[in-house]
Enzyme design. Sequence first.
Site, PDB file in Angstrom:
ATOM      1  N   LYS A 106       0.985  -1.593  -0.051  1.00  0.00           N
ATOM      2  CA  LYS A 106       0.453   0.268   0.242  1.00  0.00           C
ATOM      3  C   LYS A 106       0.717   1.609   0.138  1.00  0.00           C
ATOM      4  CE  LYS A 106      -1.737   2.482   2.444  1.00  0.00           C
ATOM      5  NZ  LYS A 106      -1.068   4.294   1.908  1.00  0.00           N
ATOM      6  N   GLU A 161      10.198   1.132  10.450  1.00  0.00           N
ATOM      7  CA  GLU A 161      10.820   2.248  10.670  1.00  0.00           C
ATOM      8  C   GLU A 161      10.197   3.431  10.316  1.00  0.00           C
ATOM      9  OE1 GLU A 161      13.154   4.806   9.159  1.00  0.00           O
ATOM     10  OE2 GLU A 161      13.392   4.213   7.422  1.00  0.00           O
ATOM     11  N   CYS A 213      14.053  10.831   6.682  1.00  0.00           N
ATOM     12  CA  CYS A 213      13.776  10.465   8.417  1.00  0.00           C
ATOM     13  C   CYS A 213      15.145  10.168   8.683  1.00  0.00           C
ATOM     14  CB  CYS A 213      12.925   9.039   8.230  1.00  0.00           C
ATOM     15  SG  CYS A 213      12.943   7.978   7.481  1.00  0.00           S
ATOM     16  N   GLU A 244      10.670  15.943  14.744  1.00  0.00           N
ATOM     17  CA  GLU A 244      10.736  16.179  13.334  1.00  0.00           C
ATOM     18  C   GLU A 244       9.958  16.772  12.536  1.00  0.00           C
ATOM     19  OE1 GLU A 244      10.361  12.436  11.511  1.00  0.00           O
ATOM     20  OE2 GLU A 244      12.096  12.465  10.827  1.00  0.00           O
TER      21      GLU A 244
HETATM   22  P1  ADP Z   1       3.834  10.208   7.461  1.00  0.00           P
HETATM   23  O1  ADP Z   1       3.188  11.430   8.606  1.00  0.00           O
HETATM   24  O2  ADP Z   1       5.014  10.478   6.496  1.00  0.00           O
HETATM   25  O3  ADP Z   1       2.815  10.917   6.118  1.00  0.00           O
HETATM   26  P2  ADP Z   1       2.417   7.948   8.157  1.00  0.00           P
HETATM   27  O4  ADP Z   1       2.483   7.136   9.495  1.00  0.00           O
HETATM   28  O5  ADP Z   1       0.988   8.803   8.192  1.00  0.00           O
HETATM   29  O6  ADP Z   1       3.308   8.887   8.042  1.00  0.00           O
HETATM   30  O7  ADP Z   1       2.520   7.609   6.633  1.00  0.00           O
HETATM   31  C1  ADP Z   1       3.230   6.272   6.169  1.00  0.00           C
HETATM   32  C2  ADP Z   1       1.940   5.182   5.784  1.00  0.00           C
HETATM   33  O8  ADP Z   1       1.464   5.005   6.797  1.00  0.00           O
HETATM   34  C3  ADP Z   1       1.356   5.682   4.694  1.00  0.00           C
HETATM   35  O9  ADP Z   1       1.293   5.014   3.348  1.00  0.00           O
HETATM   36  C4  ADP Z   1      -0.119   6.056   4.936  1.00  0.00           C
HETATM   37  O10 ADP Z   1      -1.335   5.752   4.661  1.00  0.00           O
HETATM   38  C5  ADP Z   1       0.191   5.080   6.277  1.00  0.00           C
HETATM   39  N1  ADP Z   1      -1.209   5.294   7.187  1.00  0.00           N
HETATM   40  C6  ADP Z   1      -1.225   6.107   7.862  1.00  0.00           C
HETATM   41  N2  ADP Z   1      -2.192   6.015   9.006  1.00  0.00           N
HETATM   42  C7  ADP Z   1      -2.568   4.307   8.397  1.00  0.00           C
HETATM   43  C8  ADP Z   1      -2.905   3.897   9.558  1.00  0.00           C
HETATM   44  N3  ADP Z   1      -3.842   4.405  10.369  1.00  0.00           N
HETATM   45  N4  ADP Z   1      -3.850   2.514   9.335  1.00  0.00           N
HETATM   46  C9  ADP Z   1      -2.692   2.147   8.309  1.00  0.00           C
HETATM   47  N5  ADP Z   1      -1.617   2.777   7.639  1.00  0.00           N
HETATM   48  C10 ADP Z   1      -1.659   3.619   7.556  1.00  0.00           C
END
Ligand code: ADP
Length: 481
Positions: free
Chosen positions: A175, A251, A285, A382
């Site tokens: 995803k 990570e 990161c 960050e």
């Molecule tokens: P960033 O702040 O870098 O966008 P996220 O952790 O929100 O970091 O996003 C990293 C990945 O995690 C993306 O692919 C995002 O779609 C996914 N993501 C965000 N929220 C969720 C969730 N509740 N469950 C599963 N995946 C998620």
Amino acid sequence: MRLIERQALVGGVWQEAAEGRTFAVLNPASGLEIAQVPDCGAVDAQAALDAADLAFKSWRKTTAARRSAVLRRWADLMLAHQEDLARLLTAEQGKPLAEARGEVAYAAGFLTWFAEEGRRAHGSVVPSHRGDARIVVLKEPVGVVAAVTPWNFPLAMITRKIGPALAAGCTIVIKPAEDTPLSALALARLGEAAGVPAGVVNVVTTRSPADVVGAWMRSPLVRKLSFTGSTATGKLLMRQSADTVKRLSLELGGNAPLIVFDDADIEMAVRGTLASKFRNTGQTCVCANRILVEDGIHDRFAAALAAAVGALKVAPGEDEAAAQGPLINAAALAKVERHVGDAVAKGAIVLAGGAGHQRGGLFFAPTVLTGMTSEMALAQEETFGPVAGLFRFKGEAEAIALANATETGLSAYFFTRDLARAWRVAEALEAGMVGINEGVISTEVAPFGGIKQSGLGREGASEGLDEYLESKYVLFGGLSA
Ligand code: ADP
């Protein structure tokens, strides 16, 4: 641009979302729509999982040599399409083209590296504890892997997981981040051309990550999660993995210190700080987040850094001269503005930038602040943007205490010409990765990952393959007769 794909890849079939919904991918430099892609949900997630599960039964039995050949062909195709991939990456992510071209090569490097490592996933023969028994340890693929990836390196964060997964004999459901799905789809199209069999790699795009990833987290068919993203989401997925006890690679975020000691080569320190802090417009990161500068060199370093930062060209990534592009989205811009506003309100001095760039939109002027203190938001979180905040310190002990005063421990950097200090400080820093007199340390040949709340496991290097392998111990008994 030829590599634009507008459908998800499930079981070798390019398809729309089951419910027919789509969402727009925007160019962060212009705000204009590039394409619509499927907004998939739990039904699509399950279909991808079933396809990966079916494909696992045969992929795990292919020879290491065949898997290696597929990965190598895939890397070659990436390099043959380097310019197209780079332009697509810049269009949806915003980084300058030169950096995008570099990311394509870096991303292909993971496929090549694991094509090689997979051929050497040796098990072992263990001296037995009994005369009538022999012991061997087999290396077996973990099973179906779910990969959830961020937008800042839309290709490399995926090949870093696909490479070891496929080399080990695992299949994968991916995803990609909602801001950057097009690079992932283009990559999958090249994988198909390289001979990746149907179902071995599946890509499910969505703007509702919890629906798709939630379905994977609940399923016992997913044996491992490899996640790159924020610490908050990582913790959530770690909790969700408990019910089915999945293997985990996480990570997560960092809050990297970069220390400039009085004895540093000042030009090298400025160059390294620029590279570490401003790569990908400050959105990695491993970007330096807190720049700790010793008292005696502080003012000279600050002036030299401000001059260099002031000369960085801010422009859309498509402009060959661009050194800094736009931020990824409005939330990212708001966070950068909040950090700078908070620092200035608490007494920081602006030496360069300090506000939105005159181009408007998602562009922020590359910024240097001095007089930073640990009470400021930038010290705690960050920033993920083009803001260099300088903290003044006196002596090595204070530098180490400041550097380690964070819950995260991904990367750390320092500049010194003293060899004994180099060893001492490298050993004292609480980080998974340390750069000495260097600001950019990522490579597929070294283990990438963090300690403390920056995550679990390592990516790249030989350690990267182990994350996708189980050790199965087999005892042959009754041998003495
Ligand atoms: P960033 O702040 O870098 O966008 P996220 O952790 O929100 O970091 O996003 C990293 C990945 O995690 C993306 O692919 C995002 O779609 C996914 N993501 C965000 N929220 C969720 C969730 N509740 N469950 C599963 N995946 C998620």
